[in-house]
Design a protein around this motif. Structure first.
Motif, mmCIF file in Angstrom:
data_model
loop_
_atom_site.group_PDB
_atom_site.id
_atom_site.type_symbol
_atom_site.label_atom_id
_atom_site.label_comp_id
_atom_site.label_asym_id
_atom_site.label_seq_id
_atom_site.Cartn_x
_atom_site.Cartn_y
_atom_site.Cartn_z
ATOM 1 N N ILE A 1 7.866 -3.785 -0.522
ATOM 2 C CA ILE A 1 8.504 -3.922 -1.832
ATOM 3 C C ILE A 1 10.026 -3.805 -1.715
ATOM 4 N N ILE B 1 3.332 0.412 1.394
ATOM 5 C CA ILE B 1 3.679 -0.686 0.488
ATOM 6 C C ILE B 1 5.176 -0.701 0.207
ATOM 7 N N ALA B 2 5.784 0.495 0.208
ATOM 8 C CA ALA B 2 7.218 0.607 -0.084
ATOM 9 C C ALA B 2 8.052 -0.217 0.889
ATOM 10 N N TYR B 3 7.630 -0.294 2.159
ATOM 11 C CA TYR B 3 8.368 -1.089 3.138
ATOM 12 C C TYR B 3 8.454 -2.548 2.694
ATOM 13 N N THR C 1 1.418 7.506 3.559
ATOM 14 C CA THR C 1 0.479 7.239 2.473
ATOM 15 C C THR C 1 0.469 5.734 2.200
ATOM 16 N N PRO C 2 -0.592 5.204 1.560
ATOM 17 C CA PRO C 2 -0.618 3.777 1.230
ATOM 18 C C PRO C 2 0.601 3.342 0.417
ATOM 19 N N LEU C 3 1.067 4.221 -0.485
ATOM 20 C CA LEU C 3 2.234 3.895 -1.303
ATOM 21 C C LEU C 3 3.485 3.750 -0.447
ATOM 22 N N GLU C 4 3.636 4.614 0.560
ATOM 23 C CA GLU C 4 4.787 4.533 1.452
ATOM 24 C C GLU C 4 4.737 3.270 2.300
#
Length: 275
Positions: free
Chosen positions: A22, A18-20, A13-16
């Motif tokens: 962040i 971005i998690a990399y 997902t886009p959130l996952e």
């Protein structure tokens, strides 16, 4: 080439995604401030969310720590505000470089012993929890513990070798154990130890990542993950270096102990989760 299709086939997902970035950014900020590299935060956190295989996370974490430490050490040298004691730091770093290769081979050997890669993850997580707990206890009581000033070249290389093996095997780049060793064996204050730790981490990560490439054991990964994590590592190094210059030893110690407590909790949970 190693392959982990169970992770690569699942679209993130886009959130996952971005998690990399962040996770790498925040871990590298803290790592640059405290001298722990960031891998000791990145590795267990990515394991926690199961975003990739154990091998892939170890490799991506190592590359991120290499980028951050390269910036931090290089910038300090160029700015001539480095607190690295080259007389002891270089033998330590060279020992850690050799240890990085040995630790990588140990990881490969342990991985080959188990059919289930999650077992390797459990071993890493449990070892990290124990080492981090010992580090936290030492930091809490370090004012009461006598320290030493090791000057022997052979002893420095041997200590560096042990550090390199542990950091490479655990996939954390350097981690908190570096600081304890620098406190105890070389009587360094917190901020001086932080810079020397990053210097050691730089050498160990160059050889660890290099050995992975040379032996053709690089796990499969999506390139955008590497780009995001390395970018987060470099930006984290920039921000962490700026924060470190504004913080005193007491503040750095508090941040370090807080991070250790969180890492212990995550590592214990990861051990249970992998098993």
């Amino acid at each position: 080439m190693l392959k982990s299709t169970s992770y690569e086939e699942r679209s993130l997902t886009p959130l996952e995604v971005i998690a990399y970035f962040i996770i790498s950014l925040l871990a590298s900020v803290a790592g640059a401030i405290c001298g722990i590299g960031g891998g000791v935060i990145i590795k267990p956190t990515l394991d926690l969310f199961h975003l990739d295989s154990v091998s892939t996370i170890s490799f991506l974490s190592g590359c991120t720590v290499l980028a951050m430490s390269c910036y931090s050490v290089g910038k300090s040298m160029i700015a001539r505000d480095s607190k690295v004691n080259l007389r002891t730091g270089t033998p330590l770093a060279l020992g850690a470089a050799v240890g990085g290769i040995v630790g990588k081979q140990m990881f490969t050997a342990v991985k080959a012993m188990f059919a289930d890669p999650n077992t390797v993850g459990a071993v890493q997580a449990a070892a990290l929890a124990v080492i981090t707990l010992g580090t936290l206890l030492y930091t809490i009581f370090k004012a009461r513990i006598p320290t030493h000033k090791v000057k022997s070249l052979t002893a420095c290389v041997a200590i560096g070798l042990a550090l390199g093996i542990m950091s490479s095997f655990l996939g954390i780049g350097g981690g908190p154990i570096n600081l304890v060793v620098l406190f105890f064996f070389f009587s360094m204050d917190t901020k001086t130890a932080a810079q020397n730790s990053l210097y050691i981490i730089l050498f160990s990560q160059i050889t660890s990542v290099g050995a992975t490439i040379v032996t053709n054991t690089v796990p499969e990964f999506a390139w955008y993950k590497l780009v995001l994590m390395v970018a987060g590592g470099i930006l984290g190094g920039i921000l962490g270096r700026a924060c470190n210059r504004r913080m005193d030893n007491k503040a750095v110690d508090k941040l370090f102990m807080g991070l250790m407590a969180v890492i212990i909790a995550i590592s214990i949970y990861n051990t249970w989760q992998f098993l």
